[in-house]
Structures are given as structure tokens and as C-alpha cells.
Design a protein around this motif. Sequence first.
Motif, short mmCIF file in Angstrom:
data_model
loop_
_atom_site.label_atom_id
_atom_site.label_comp_id
_atom_site.label_asym_id
_atom_site.label_seq_id
_atom_site.Cartn_x
_atom_site.Cartn_y
_atom_site.Cartn_z
N GLY A 100 0.60 -1.21 0.24
CA GLY A 100 -0.15 0.55 -0.21
C GLY A 100 1.08 1.29 0.22
N VAL A 101 2.05 1.25 0.46
CA VAL A 101 3.06 2.41 0.79
C VAL A 101 3.37 2.80 -0.92
CG1 VAL A 101 5.15 3.29 2.00
CG2 VAL A 101 3.27 2.47 3.35
N THR A 102 3.92 1.37 -1.24
CA THR A 102 4.68 0.88 -2.33
C THR A 102 3.03 1.71 -3.68
OG1 THR A 102 6.00 -0.54 -1.18
CG2 THR A 102 5.56 0.52 -4.83
N THR A 153 14.07 -2.46 -11.75
CA THR A 153 15.25 -3.00 -10.57
C THR A 153 14.74 -2.17 -9.23
OG1 THR A 153 16.29 -4.12 -12.13
CG2 THR A 153 17.24 -3.74 -9.81
N LEU A 154 14.70 -0.87 -9.61
CA LEU A 154 15.55 -0.18 -7.83
C LEU A 154 13.57 0.26 -7.53
CD1 LEU A 154 17.63 2.96 -9.71
CD2 LEU A 154 18.17 0.87 -8.21
N VAL A 155 12.41 0.29 -8.78
CA VAL A 155 10.95 0.00 -8.30
C VAL A 155 11.26 -1.18 -7.55
CG1 VAL A 155 9.17 -0.22 -9.17
CG2 VAL A 155 9.93 1.44 -10.20
N LEU A 156 10.91 -2.82 -7.57
CA LEU A 156 11.51 -3.69 -7.32
C LEU A 156 11.90 -3.52 -5.58
CD1 LEU A 156 10.45 -6.48 -7.06
CD2 LEU A 156 12.41 -7.21 -7.97
N VAL A 208 10.04 -3.75 -2.20
CA VAL A 208 10.99 -5.11 -1.03
C VAL A 208 11.53 -3.93 0.28
CG1 VAL A 208 13.00 -5.74 -0.17
CG2 VAL A 208 12.06 -6.61 -2.77
N ILE A 209 11.95 -2.69 0.17
CA ILE A 209 12.15 -1.51 1.26
C ILE A 209 10.62 -1.34 1.96
CG2 ILE A 209 13.14 0.64 2.29
CD1 ILE A 209 15.05 0.42 -0.52
N ALA A 210 10.00 -0.99 1.44
CA ALA A 210 8.54 -0.87 2.01
C ALA A 210 8.01 -1.90 2.41
CB ALA A 210 7.41 0.05 1.47
N VAL A 211 8.23 -2.84 2.33
CA VAL A 211 7.40 -3.88 2.74
C VAL A 211 7.93 -4.43 4.25
CG1 VAL A 211 6.60 -7.13 3.01
CG2 VAL A 211 6.18 -5.45 0.89
N VAL A 212 9.31 -4.50 4.42
CA VAL A 212 10.23 -4.78 5.11
C VAL A 212 10.06 -3.55 6.09
CG1 VAL A 212 12.68 -4.91 6.12
CG2 VAL A 212 12.31 -5.91 4.60
N GLY A 251 14.43 6.06 3.01
CA GLY A 251 14.94 4.94 2.33
C GLY A 251 13.86 4.54 1.19
N MET A 252 12.99 4.17 1.80
CA MET A 252 11.85 2.97 0.51
C MET A 252 11.37 5.16 -0.31
SD MET A 252 8.83 4.44 -0.47
CE MET A 252 8.20 3.25 -1.62
#
Length: 249
Positions: free
Chosen positions: A123-125, A146-149, A153-157, A188-189
Motif C-alpha cells: 500500500g505504501v509503495t 529493478t529499483l522499483v522492486l 522490498v524496502i517498504a515491506v521490510v 530510504g523507500m
Amino acid sequence: MPHDHAIQCIHDPLLVVLSYLVSVLGSFTALQLAIGIPAAQGAARWRAIFAAGAAMGGGAIWAMHFIAMLACQMQIPVTYDLGITVASALVAIASCMAGLAIASAGVFGWGKLAVAGLFMGLGVTGMHYAGMAAMRMPADIHYDSTLVLASAVIAVVASIVALWLAFNLRGWLQMLGSALVMGVAVCGMHYTGMLAASFTPNDAGAAALAGGISGANLGMGIFAVTTLLLATVLALSMMRQRQRAAVQI
């Protein structure tokens, strides 16, 4: 138009720091509000989930995002679509509320925490890239997949860590330290997502700006209102905690 004519995004250091501080304030407020969720029942539980979700989604994430967008200074004029901007705020708040609701339902466990973090992180992404789509400018946006992914990942973690902290911390010093870390994760996200974007000019000209509001007005308005609301909610939350402690004594 080829990518070698990409428009550069130069970040204003002061606004970058400001975006981080807003994220920290929102995170600290959300952690304070989340304390009461596990013990609350019925309507009181949903009020606590809404308050904490609004502080996290609206303050730590959404407000930080748009102040950071203001920090990105380009050689072209940019305005923002108000409808998409408001919708992105609702996405951020709703995803944080859902994450808190899932993580706090029943017995706290890692599996449930992972599901809640995934829901909240995606949701944040979505909020971030919806916010990018709100930009009105004479340029096209291209993304590095790649950077979108990586940003997702940063958002989920970050969401999993935020939810774990929300239900496992008590002391305000612990919460402050955690809010500082969460601010780094949220920023960071965002800045990874910004790094994923490149901007190339098109021929739309002034027509591309039609119907949008200026970034300066939007950003400073969001900063003022969000800071005032978060500070008020945080003060009320801390007062309630002191009152409860006094009653217990």
C-alpha cells in the motif's frame, strides 16, 4: 525523446532533512497511539487503529513523501493533481490501518506480522507511485524496474519492522530510537523510488500544468497542517498515558 536528455532532479538538503523529521514525528506519534490497540475492544480498538494509521500513513509516510517531492528541484515547472494527491493519502492511511488491524487481531505471531507487513508495504509503495503520477509537467516519467522492486522490498521490510515495534515497545526512549530508525526506512523507500525515476521532456508545454496546484503551496501546506495535527495528537496521547499512570499509583 532519448534518455540522454533526461532532466536532472537536484535535492534541496534542507527539505530532505525536513522530510525526515516529519517522518520521525509521524512514526513516534503512531507508536505512542499503537500502545493501546491490543487491549482495546470494539469501537475503542478501531478508533486507536484509525489514529495510529492516520499518524503513520498520513504523517510518517504521505506527508514525508510530498515534502521530499518538493525537495526534488528540476529545471521545469511542476504542479500536482489534487484528486490523485488526496487519493494517495487515503491509500497510505488505509494500508497502515489494515496492517495494524491484521497484526493486532488475536495472538501476535510472525506469520500474521508478515502478512500485515506485506499488505501495508504494498500500500505504501502504491501511495508513492500514485503520488508520482500526480505530477503535472512537460515531461514523461520512465522507471527502472529493478529499483522499483527494491523500493517495494524496502517498504515491506520497513512495514514489518514498524508493526513489530508498534506492539513490542513501551518506553518513550525506545520509541524515539525506533522512530529515528523508521524515519530512515521510510526515507530510504522514497528516495529509492525517486532514484528509479527518470524524467525526459516532451512537447506538452504549459498545457501539462493545467488543473494542478503548485508544489510549493502543496508541500508547505502539508507540512504545516501535518506537523500541527501530529503534535496535538502526540501531546494528548502523552497526557492520557500520564493520567493512567497517576490512577494506577
